[in-house]
Design a protein around this motif. Structure first.
Motif, mmCIF file in Angstrom:
data_model
loop_
_atom_site.group_PDB
_atom_site.id
_atom_site.type_symbol
_atom_site.label_atom_id
_atom_site.label_comp_id
_atom_site.label_asym_id
_atom_site.label_seq_id
_atom_site.Cartn_x
_atom_site.Cartn_y
_atom_site.Cartn_z
ATOM 1 N N THR A 106 0.854 -1.184 0.000
ATOM 2 C CA THR A 106 0.000 0.000 0.000
ATOM 3 C C THR A 106 0.890 1.234 0.000
ATOM 4 O OG1 THR A 106 -1.742 -1.142 1.233
ATOM 5 C CG2 THR A 106 -1.807 1.263 1.212
ATOM 6 N N ALA A 107 0.746 2.051 -1.023
ATOM 7 C CA ALA A 107 1.568 3.260 -1.153
ATOM 8 C C ALA A 107 0.691 4.497 -0.952
ATOM 9 C CB ALA A 107 2.244 3.312 -2.516
ATOM 10 N N THR A 108 1.135 5.393 -0.079
ATOM 11 C CA THR A 108 0.432 6.651 0.174
ATOM 12 C C THR A 108 1.315 7.807 -0.280
ATOM 13 O OG1 THR A 108 -0.678 5.693 2.104
ATOM 14 C CG2 THR A 108 -0.686 8.094 1.906
ATOM 15 N N VAL A 109 0.746 8.692 -1.093
ATOM 16 C CA VAL A 109 1.501 9.812 -1.656
ATOM 17 C C VAL A 109 0.942 11.115 -1.102
ATOM 18 C CG1 VAL A 109 2.315 10.925 -3.755
ATOM 19 C CG2 VAL A 109 1.837 8.471 -3.762
ATOM 20 N N GLU A 110 1.806 11.888 -0.460
ATOM 21 C CA GLU A 110 1.439 13.211 0.032
ATOM 22 C C GLU A 110 2.233 14.249 -0.757
ATOM 23 O OE1 GLU A 110 2.371 13.174 4.154
ATOM 24 O OE2 GLU A 110 0.760 11.777 4.702
ATOM 25 N N PHE A 111 1.574 15.361 -1.142
ATOM 26 C CA PHE A 111 2.264 16.371 -1.932
ATOM 27 C C PHE A 111 1.525 17.705 -1.832
ATOM 28 C CE2 PHE A 111 -0.739 14.066 -4.466
ATOM 29 C CZ PHE A 111 -1.362 15.009 -5.266
ATOM 30 N N GLU A 112 2.157 18.738 -2.357
ATOM 31 C CA GLU A 112 1.580 20.079 -2.364
ATOM 32 C C GLU A 112 1.467 20.561 -3.806
ATOM 33 O OE1 GLU A 112 4.380 22.273 -0.101
ATOM 34 O OE2 GLU A 112 3.937 21.256 1.789
ATOM 35 N N ASP A 113 0.582 21.549 -4.028
ATOM 36 C CA ASP A 113 0.495 22.112 -5.375
ATOM 37 C C ASP A 113 1.581 23.163 -5.572
ATOM 38 O OD1 ASP A 113 -0.329 24.389 -4.033
ATOM 39 O OD2 ASP A 113 -2.414 24.285 -4.707
#
Length: 230
Positions: free
Chosen positions: A152-159
């Motif tokens: 399970t891969a979780t990706v967090e990011f900003e614009d």
């Protein structure tokens, strides 16, 4: 027992002008209310359409970071781990968390993907269309080693403006890659391997020819010596 059915009858001929005026006022009021209701409903629908269009524009203008497994373009038995921004704007501070941590048959070589900067640190920026590829594993070796097939891969990011986006979760399942029919496509890796094998065969053949030539020279020399003695 007698049941009487009473029907309400309206004698419009007996109506006075005041009665007709009252009816017209009621009808006008009802029509006004209906018009207002229709106008309110139309306004609500229009607002919903505007909000939907704005949301669609915002979604299209947002970064969209995807992580997945893909076939290696050089060797079809190899599996790549891919990170790609499929959105239309810049993604910043991209963090990828994998559960459980990646394990591969190549960890013993010193190239451990789980501890690489790609997963242990944040990617400062990922432009639209940017694709980062890392060799993950070799399919048949992984299957034989009995390593986990699902992550399970979780990706967090900003614009682009530094606004945090909703985290994206992906189920990466390697098991679906097995027991499938496929057409073998010979690629650059296969061509290079074939050329190495041809080169090896030519070297061995050249060595055999040299040995045979030397043996014959030795035999001819021995025959000449025998002829001289006679």
């Amino acid at each position: 027992m007698t049941h009487e059915l009473k029907v309400l009858a309206v004698d419009f001929g007996a109506w006075t002008p005041d009665d007709w005026s009252a009816l017209a006022a009621v009808a006008s009021t009802a029509l006004t209310i209906l018009t207002v209701v229709i106008a309110v409903l139309a306004a609500i629908y229009a607002k919903q359409q505007v909000d939907l269009a704005r949301q669609l524009r915002e979604d299209q203008a947002q970064p969209f970071v995807v992580v997945d497994f893909a076939d290696n373009p050089v060797w079809n038995k190899a599996i790549d781990f891919v990170v790609e921004n499929m959105g239309q704007t810049l993604a910043k501070n991209v963090k990828i968390k994998v559960d459980p941590p990646f394990q591969t048959t190549m960890d013993d070589t010193g190239h451990t993907l789980a501890s690489s900067p790609l997963l242990s640190q944040a990617i400062p920026s990922l432009p639209p269309g940017k694709r980062i590829t890392a060799l993950f594993d070799v399919s048949h070796e992984r299957h034989a080693a009995g390593l986990p097939m699902k992550y399970t891969a979780t990706v967090e990011f900003e614009d682009a403006h530094g606004k945090p986006q909703e985290p994206l979760t992906y189920i990466l399942d390697l098991s679906i890659r097995y027991d499938l029919l496929s057409i073998t496509e010979y690629r650059t890796h296969d061509a290079a391997k074939a050329l190495r094998e041809i080169s090896k065969t030519l070297k061995e053949t050249r060595g055999d020819l040299k040995n045979e030539f030397y043996r014959r020279r030795q035999a001819e020399s021995a025959d000449d010596d025998s002829s001289s003695v006679e």
